[in-house]
Design a protein around this motif. Structure first.
Motif, PDB file in Angstrom:
ATOM      1  N   CYS A 194       0.765  -1.443  -0.009  1.00 55.71           N
ATOM      2  CA  CYS A 194      -0.035   0.048  -0.099  1.00 55.71           C
ATOM      3  C   CYS A 194       0.702   1.230   0.112  1.00 55.71           C
ATOM      4  O   CYS A 194       1.713   1.539   0.871  1.00 55.71           O
ATOM      5  CB  CYS A 194      -0.954   0.015   1.264  1.00 55.71           C
ATOM      6  SG  CYS A 194      -2.121   1.432   1.340  1.00 55.71           S
ATOM      7  N   ALA A 195       0.742   2.185  -1.061  1.00 54.67           N
ATOM      8  CA  ALA A 195       1.525   3.369  -1.318  1.00 54.67           C
ATOM      9  C   ALA A 195       0.689   4.351  -0.444  1.00 54.67           C
ATOM     10  O   ALA A 195      -0.727   4.553  -0.502  1.00 54.67           O
ATOM     11  CB  ALA A 195       1.665   3.809  -2.497  1.00 54.67           C
ATOM     12  N   SER A 196       1.393   5.252   0.291  1.00 53.96           N
ATOM     13  CA  SER A 196       0.678   6.208   1.332  1.00 53.96           C
ATOM     14  C   SER A 196       1.448   7.786   0.879  1.00 53.96           C
ATOM     15  O   SER A 196       2.291   7.678   0.230  1.00 53.96           O
ATOM     16  CB  SER A 196       0.886   6.027   2.794  1.00 53.96           C
ATOM     17  OG  SER A 196       2.221   6.188   3.185  1.00 53.96           O
ATOM     18  N   ALA A 197       0.481   8.557   1.264  1.00 50.67           N
ATOM     19  CA  ALA A 197       1.034   9.985   1.007  1.00 50.67           C
ATOM     20  C   ALA A 197       1.977  10.516   1.660  1.00 50.67           C
ATOM     21  O   ALA A 197       2.657  11.375   1.708  1.00 50.67           O
ATOM     22  CB  ALA A 197      -0.303  11.080   1.092  1.00 50.67           C
ATOM     23  N   SER A 198       2.308  10.017   3.196  1.00 47.53           N
ATOM     24  CA  SER A 198       3.037  10.432   4.272  1.00 47.53           C
ATOM     25  C   SER A 198       4.081   9.432   4.639  1.00 47.53           C
ATOM     26  O   SER A 198       4.971   9.884   5.325  1.00 47.53           O
ATOM     27  CB  SER A 198       2.259  10.929   5.167  1.00 47.53           C
ATOM     28  OG  SER A 198       1.391  12.150   4.793  1.00 47.53           O
ATOM     29  N   SER A 199       3.765   8.133   4.535  1.00 44.15           N
ATOM     30  CA  SER A 199       4.652   7.210   5.408  1.00 44.15           C
ATOM     31  C   SER A 199       5.171   5.913   4.347  1.00 44.15           C
ATOM     32  O   SER A 199       5.451   5.038   4.905  1.00 44.15           O
ATOM     33  CB  SER A 199       4.032   6.501   6.426  1.00 44.15           C
ATOM     34  OG  SER A 199       2.684   6.248   6.176  1.00 44.15           O
ATOM     35  N   GLY A 200       5.485   6.351   3.051  1.00 47.78           N
ATOM     36  CA  GLY A 200       5.967   5.307   2.198  1.00 47.78           C
ATOM     37  C   GLY A 200       5.081   4.366   1.914  1.00 47.78           C
ATOM     38  O   GLY A 200       3.802   4.325   1.741  1.00 47.78           O
ATOM     39  N   ILE A 201       5.752   3.097   1.545  1.00 44.33           N
ATOM     40  CA  ILE A 201       4.921   1.788   1.340  1.00 44.33           C
ATOM     41  C   ILE A 201       4.745   0.948   2.350  1.00 44.33           C
ATOM     42  O   ILE A 201       5.875   0.673   3.132  1.00 44.33           O
ATOM     43  CB  ILE A 201       5.882   1.210   0.388  1.00 44.33           C
ATOM     44  CG1 ILE A 201       5.954   1.913  -0.954  1.00 44.33           C
ATOM     45  CG2 ILE A 201       5.061  -0.253  -0.091  1.00 44.33           C
ATOM     46  CD1 ILE A 201       6.839   1.127  -1.981  1.00 44.33           C
ATOM     47  N   HIS A 202       3.635   0.329   2.599  1.00 42.13           N
ATOM     48  CA  HIS A 202       3.333  -0.594   3.663  1.00 42.13           C
ATOM     49  C   HIS A 202       3.085  -1.872   3.381  1.00 42.13           C
ATOM     50  O   HIS A 202       2.624  -2.239   2.423  1.00 42.13           O
ATOM     51  CB  HIS A 202       2.023  -0.055   4.438  1.00 42.13           C
ATOM     52  CG  HIS A 202       2.135   1.409   5.135  1.00 42.13           C
ATOM     53  ND1 HIS A 202       2.234   1.602   6.329  1.00 42.13           N
ATOM     54  CD2 HIS A 202       1.949   2.429   4.578  1.00 42.13           C
ATOM     55  CE1 HIS A 202       2.570   2.895   6.700  1.00 42.13           C
ATOM     56  NE2 HIS A 202       2.235   3.564   5.459  1.00 42.13           N
ATOM     57  N   VAL A 203       3.657  -2.728   3.925  1.00 42.84           N
ATOM     58  CA  VAL A 203       3.555  -4.369   3.719  1.00 42.84           C
ATOM     59  C   VAL A 203       2.480  -4.895   4.479  1.00 42.84           C
ATOM     60  O   VAL A 203       2.670  -4.610   5.617  1.00 42.84           O
ATOM     61  CB  VAL A 203       4.876  -5.019   3.819  1.00 42.84           C
ATOM     62  CG1 VAL A 203       4.741  -6.466   3.303  1.00 42.84           C
ATOM     63  CG2 VAL A 203       6.140  -4.319   2.959  1.00 42.84           C
TER      64      VAL A 203
END
Length: 368
Positions: A342-351
């Motif tokens: 998941c790509a986010s606006a404030s905290s990079g990529i989440h697995v």
């Protein structure tokens, strides 16, 4: 700085071989793409591609510029910045197991908007606000191997044929174009008034391309003549993203209204069901690969900072995860039946890990 932020200690134990490269190494380092039994090898289904992101330490979560695009293929593909000053214009290939940057591509003059690649192909494609699309070779030079100029405004849609021989692009200039990836030649161009393209995806095994638009419709294009083969009934809100099931039977579209819609592609070409539960724009939607412990499922992300997993056929919400502090969630990519990026606006990529069973769970494993 340690860009790889492990949320779940058990993640390390799932595959002892995953961090054969030092996960604490700075993202400025680049791992060589050479054949190796390490799970970091691209054909191991553990790498991803995306628009460049910033670097952060585990206690500084807001050093990222917005990350709008992430794509997963046979080897999952996300991105990292070549340089903090150029991060939004770069594309990177990373391991989602370790967060290590494997390759980094720089060439666009403005922000990258979309990234994609074909299954079993070594080619990566990126679209940009500089009105162009570029093709990159995973095992080639760091510069682009092909340019696709021709749009008059930002390129917002990108879909590559299964054999990677043709590319479809869409833009806010109301046009959809078809390209030869070998020569860079524009093979066809179609313009529809008010058709501000938001996303494109290719139907597996078919000559058809699905397209969502700001005119609130979803279209099926026949890529052979680049003509509209079908237009689904207009929705109430702008359609933001689309995905197609691996069997080519269903199309999934997300909306600024906070819902996602499942359409039938083969029989009725009608609406099957809707997934409602987000409080803000549903920014992305994906089909999850079938797994032994998971019912047929889809996932959605939203500007409300949540990811939801739904039963594909009943539209029941199976699991919800709130990524607090992440800002709007912009893009999803399915790596396998149990792993989401998941790509986010404030905290990079989440697995994220999707758990099966009678009560499916959704949890964050790591972020980079």
């Amino acid at each position: 700085m340690a860009p790889w932020d492990r949320r779940d200690p058990s993640w390390d134990r799932q595959d002892p071989s995953w961090d054969r490269q030092d996960p604490s190494a700075p993202l400025g380092g680049t791992a060589p793409l050479t054949p190796t039994p390490s799970p970091l090898w691209l054909l191991s289904n553990q790498t991803c591609v995306c628009q460049g992101a910033g670097i952060r330490s585990s206690n500084q979560r807001n050093l990222f510029p917005p990350l709008w695009a992430v794509h997963s293929v046979k080897a999952s593909l996300p991105c990292v910045p070549a340089d903090p000053a150029l991060s939004l214009q770069s594309v990177a290939v990373c391991s989602w197991r370790s967060g290590a940057a494997l390759r980094r591509f720089v060439g666009h003059e403005r922000e990258v908007t979309k990234v994609t690649s074909a299954l079993d192909s070594s080619r990566v494609f990126s679209a940009s606000r500089d009105k162009t699309v570029m093709m990159w070779e995973l095992h080639g030079a760091s510069g682009p191997s092909q340019h696709f100029p021709g749009h008059e405004l930002v390129v917002t849609g990108l879909a590559v044929s299964p054999d990677a021989s043709q590319l479809c692009t869409g833009s806010r200039d109301n046009t959809v174009c078809k390209w030869d990836t070998e020569t860079g030649e524009c093979l066809a161009r179609a313009t529809i008034s008010r058709n501000l393209v938001t996303h494109l995806c290719w139907v597996p095994g078919e000559p058809y391309v699905i397209q969502t638009s700001e005119d609130k419709t979803t279209r099926i294009w026949d890529s052979r003549e680049l003509q509209v083969a079908h237009t689904f009934p207009a929705k109430q809100h702008i359609q933001t993203c689309c995905d197609v099931s691996q069997d080519g039977r269903y199309c999934l579209c997300s909306s600024q209204g906070g819902e996602a819609t499942l359409w039938d592609l083969r029989q009725t070409r009608g609406r099957v069901c809707e997934y409602r539960g987000h409080f803000q724009t549903t920014t992305s939607c994906v089909f999850l690969p079938r797994g032994p412990a998971l019912a047929p499922s889809v996932a959605t992300s939203s500007s409300d900072s949540t990811v939801k997993v739904w039963h594909r056929d009943t539209a029941a919400c199976l699991a919800t995860l709130s990524l607090e502090g992440s800002g709007p969630l912009a893009s999803l990519a399915a790596c396998d039946s149990s792993t989401l990026l998941c790509a986010s606006a404030s905290s990079g990529i989440h697995v994220l890990r999707v758990g099966g069973g009678a009560e499916p769970a959704l949890r964050e494993l790591a972020a980079f």
